[in-house]
Write a protein that holds these residues in place. Structure first.
Motif, mmCIF file in Angstrom:
data_model
loop_
_atom_site.group_PDB
_atom_site.id
_atom_site.type_symbol
_atom_site.label_atom_id
_atom_site.label_comp_id
_atom_site.label_asym_id
_atom_site.label_seq_id
_atom_site.Cartn_x
_atom_site.Cartn_y
_atom_site.Cartn_z
ATOM 1 N N HIS A 154 5.513 5.803 -2.359
ATOM 2 C CA HIS A 154 4.490 5.905 -1.330
ATOM 3 C C HIS A 154 5.000 6.850 -0.266
ATOM 4 C CE1 HIS A 154 1.502 3.112 -2.516
ATOM 5 N NE2 HIS A 154 2.394 2.176 -2.770
ATOM 6 N N GLY A 204 -3.416 4.665 -6.570
ATOM 7 C CA GLY A 204 -2.404 5.318 -5.757
ATOM 8 C C GLY A 204 -1.038 4.668 -5.821
ATOM 9 N N GLN A 247 -7.028 9.726 -5.375
ATOM 10 C CA GLN A 247 -5.638 9.743 -4.918
ATOM 11 C C GLN A 247 -5.159 11.174 -4.684
ATOM 12 O OE1 GLN A 247 -2.725 8.741 -7.908
ATOM 13 N NE2 GLN A 247 -1.031 8.619 -6.462
ATOM 14 N N ASP A 278 -4.465 9.506 -9.887
ATOM 15 C CA ASP A 278 -5.662 8.680 -10.050
ATOM 16 C C ASP A 278 -6.858 9.289 -9.334
ATOM 17 O OD1 ASP A 278 -4.061 6.927 -11.361
ATOM 18 O OD2 ASP A 278 -4.087 5.360 -9.825
ATOM 19 N N GLN A 300 -1.817 13.007 -4.875
ATOM 20 C CA GLN A 300 -0.406 12.935 -5.260
ATOM 21 C C GLN A 300 0.264 14.190 -4.738
ATOM 22 O OE1 GLN A 300 1.801 10.768 -7.305
ATOM 23 N NE2 GLN A 300 3.203 12.260 -6.403
ATOM 24 N N ASP A 323 -1.089 10.506 -0.565
ATOM 25 C CA ASP A 323 -0.955 9.053 -0.662
ATOM 26 C C ASP A 323 0.428 8.724 -1.202
ATOM 27 O OD1 ASP A 323 -3.664 8.346 0.077
ATOM 28 O OD2 ASP A 323 -4.232 9.328 -1.792
ATOM 29 N N THR A 324 0.767 9.430 -2.272
ATOM 30 C CA THR A 324 2.083 9.232 -2.872
ATOM 31 C C THR A 324 2.757 10.589 -2.973
ATOM 32 O OG1 THR A 324 1.031 9.414 -5.016
ATOM 33 C CG2 THR A 324 1.497 7.194 -4.232
#
Ligand SMILES: Nc1ncnc2c1ncn2[C@@H]1O[C@H](COP(=O)(O)OP(=O)(O)OP(=O)(O)O)[C@@H](O)[C@H]1O
Ligand SMILES: Nc1ncnc2c1ncn2[C@@H]1O[C@H](COP(=O)(O)OP(=O)(O)OP(=O)(O)O)[C@@H](O)[C@H]1O
Ligand SMILES: [Mg+2]
Ligand SMILES: [Mg+2]
Lengths: 297, 338
Positions: free
Chosen positions: B268, B23, B66, B63, B68, B253-254
């Motif tokens: 982030h 992440g 994760q 990832d 995104q 997460d991001t």
């Protein structure tokens, strides 16, 4: 709209009474189960509620696209005829709708400029009709905009007019459908999630446009949305639906600051905060059933 | 499908970078857990005149485990990014760059090979509900068709899984729902069915394009929990496209913020929301209802100047066209890209 329209003694532009809608099936689905409300000229009413509670069904009933199983719809005090013919009498083009799924309401084979032009045509035809009837045309004295200017108002470039719907993004199509409806100078605009696909700044722009229109030419707006944070800004009153019924209604500040029905409370409590904290909104436990009785303010 | 052209037909898998935490926001540099890598992806619409630039030099990784987020202006290219990954961009589009799913470069695949990877490894929720759902096929058929093939299930096993998925996304009476057609559902119910279809085949990567726009916030909360749960327990990788910054704040997460076909800021989630660097990200946050300096009342809506030229072009002018480079403010402190 400085005064609540109701207080000025104006006649409602729209009255819906005891609407019931059953969709055929085994067993039939009761989508709307006894809904009544009215809308006054220049008023903005937010209709919110659970996904599947009957909001779009109500929108179709109000615009004459769907005949209710029971109940009646009065537009300017007269029963609304069902919309069967391909062309509507100019009398009823004052009712405009922005559909929840904009892609299916735009014609893929026509340039968007000419589709907005349809709205302008409808406005002209109705102005002529109303003048003939001896009334004052809606939008009289309001400067007429061209199709390109309408597209610019909703945040597209003037060149957009020459392109086809498929070449636009989801949010752009939604705005094109809105421009077409607004160009018809509606006296009653039913927007079914008209800004759901837009980013915050574009949302503000479109909401501002609708709000100003209501102010400028007395358009009544039924604003269907699941986004209470924007409904709170735009609406004079809020109607909350749950499972085919109205469960709460009141002035915007009342409903927002003092929600009474447990569903309304859940609805206000589950708005995720855009603060970067990563807090997940509270999910209602599966199988939660709320009472369907209306709680008044 | 469009022909992908490649600046360099790199056959090797993307080079692994030094270990980075899951992440971590990295621009197109894959780590050991990276599921999806976009490297220098551009998309142009070819016309009789000059090509119209839609996506400009996108670098992005997602990832395992994760989420995104991809946010940004209406018309900035979020949907096109998702479609390009799937190889479903419009026929007039030309895509260049690398799109790695694990060690397969999707940009070099086409036809049946790509369709197979897509069906098995990627689930997609399309922004336009009519793309996800076929109007003339029963919901049950649409849910079970691919799953039977990809997961080797019998008809009744596939139906059981379909019922379970519909239940998890909150479609009422899931068993009856299987025998109904899409038009018999409300907008939000259709959207949940589309999410169930995307998750049916247990994909490694989920591309969710505005998956909760038609949901009221209580139902939305349930769907967000479901996705988060699949990410945390099964390591699903998600590219979550949304214009709704509240939703973004809850699940991602991001976050990458797009404008005019470029990623203008990434980082982030916390940093993006608390310390946005790019002027556009700042403007976006300021436009939130209730935000400080943003819209707080009806009066603000009434007095908004709408006759002023919109600053939002509907096509991407690109760097070269308007001569105003948009610097990429990278919260990692990487240099601004030209
Ligand atoms: N053509 C149809 N046949 C059978 N049932 C239908 C049909 N159209 C809608 N329904 C059902 O009627 C109910 C109300 O649907 P409606 O589209 O009005 O909901 P909604 O409030 O607009 O929801 P959303 O916010 O998800 O769009 C839903 O339970 C839906 O499944
Ligand atoms: N055939 C085309 N010709 C010209 N421009 C096009 C064409 N197809 C798409 N575009 C443009 O590509 C841009 C990117 O579209 P995309 O659907 O990816 O936007 P988006 O970020 O998903 O927006 P939204 O939030 O409104 O869904 C848009 O500005 C759109 O107008
Ligand atoms: Mg609906
Ligand atoms: Mg999109």
């Amino acid at each position: 709209m400085t005064e609540p329209a109701k207080a000025t003694g104006a006649e409602p532009i729209l009255e819906v009474r005891d609407i019931v809608v059953d969709y055929p099936g085994h067993p039939p689905v009761r989508a709307v189960d006894g809904v009544s409300f009215e809308l006054y000229p220049g008023e903005v009413v937010g209709l919110v509620g659970e996904s599947g509670c009957g909001k779009s069904t109500m929108a179709r009933v109000i615009t004459g696209l769907l005949k209710p199983t029971k109940g009646e719809v009065l537009y300017r005090g007269e029963p609304l005829p069902p919309l069967t013919a391909r062309r509507r009498s100019p009398k009823y083009t004052g009712i405009q709708m922005v559909f929840q799924d904009p892609s299916s309401s735009l014609n893929p084979r026509r340039r968007v400029g000419s589709q907005v032009e349809d709205g302008l045509q409808a406005a002209r035809a109705r102005a002529a009709y109303e003048t003939e009837e001896g009334g004052v045309a809606v939008g009289a004295g309001v400067k007429e905009l061209t199709a390109s200017q309408w597209l610019q108002r909703i945040g597209l470039s003037a060149q957009a007019a020459g392109r086809y719907p498929q070449s636009f993004s989801g949010g752009q199509r939604q705005r094109i459908a809105t421009a077409r409806a607004l160009a018809a100078r509606p006296s009653l605009l039913v927007g079914d999630e008209p800004i759901s696909a837009l980013d915050a700044s574009t949302q503000a722009r479109v909401a501002g446009l609708m709000c100003q229109l209501a102010l400028e030419q007395g358009t009544s707006l039924l604003f269907i949305s699941h986004d209470l944070s924007i409904v709170r800004l735009i609406a004079d009153r809020i109607i909350v639906m749950y499972a085919g019924r109205v469960v709460e209604r009141g002035r915007t500040d009342q409903v927002w600051n003092d929600p009474r029905h447990p569903y309304t409370k859940a609805l206000l409590g589950a708005i995720p905060a855009p603060d970067g904290s990563g807090r997940m909104p509270v999910a209602t436990p599966t199988g939660t059933v709320y009472p369907r009785d209306e709680i008044s303010h | 499908m469009a022909h992908h052209q490649h600046a360099a037909a790199a056959a090797a898998a993307p080079t692994a970078a030094p270990a980075v935490h899951v992440g971590e926001p990295r621009a197109g540099v894959p780590g050991p857990d990276t599921v999806l890598t976009l490297r220098d992806v551009c998309l142009d619409i070819l016309t009789e005149d000059d090509p119209i630039p839609i996506l400009r030099h996108l670098d992005l990784t997602v990832d395992k485990g994760q989420i995104q987020g991809l946010a940004g202006e209406s018309g900035s290219g979020k949907t096109m990014t998702g479609l390009a990954i799937m190889g479903l961009e419009p026929p007039q589009a030309r895509v260049t760059g690398e799109i790695w799913l694990g060690d397969e470069n999707l940009a070099e695949m086409r036809g049946r090979a790509l369709a197979r990877v897509r069906g098995r490894r990627i689930g997609m929720v399309f922004q336009d509900p009519s793309t996800s759902l076929h109007p003339q096929l029963k919901v049950g058929h649409q849910l079970t068709d691919h799953a039977r093939y990809h997961l080797h299930l019998t008809k009744s096993e596939a139906r059981d899984r379909a019922v379970e998925m519909l239940e998890r996304v909150g479609v009422p009476n899931p068993r009856d729902a299987l025998d109904r057609y899409p038009h018999e559902f409300s907008g939000g119910q259709r959207q949940r069915i589309a999410i169930a279809i995307a998750l049916m085949c247990k994909p490694e990567l989920l591309i969710a394009d505005e998956p909760t726009t038609a949901l009221d916030v209580t139902v939305q909360a349930g769907v967000l929990h479901l996705i988060r749960d699949l990410v945390d327990t099964l390591g699903l990788a998600v590219l979550f496209i949304t214009h709704d910054l509240g939703v973004m704040s809850a699940v991602a997460d991001t976050v990458a913020v797009m404008r005019h076909g470029r990623i203008v800021e990434r980082g982030h989630k916390r940093d993006i929301f608390v310390q946005p660097r790019h002027p556009y990200t700042k403007a976006l946050l300021a436009a939130l209802p209730g935000a400080k300096g943003g819209l707080t009342s009806r009066e603000d809506l009434r007095h908004m100047d709408l006759t002023a030229d919109p600053e939002i072009p509907d096509t991407v002018p690109g760097l070269d066209a308007d001569g105003v480079p948009i610097p990429e403010a990278d919260t990692e402190g990487k240099e601004a890209r030209q």
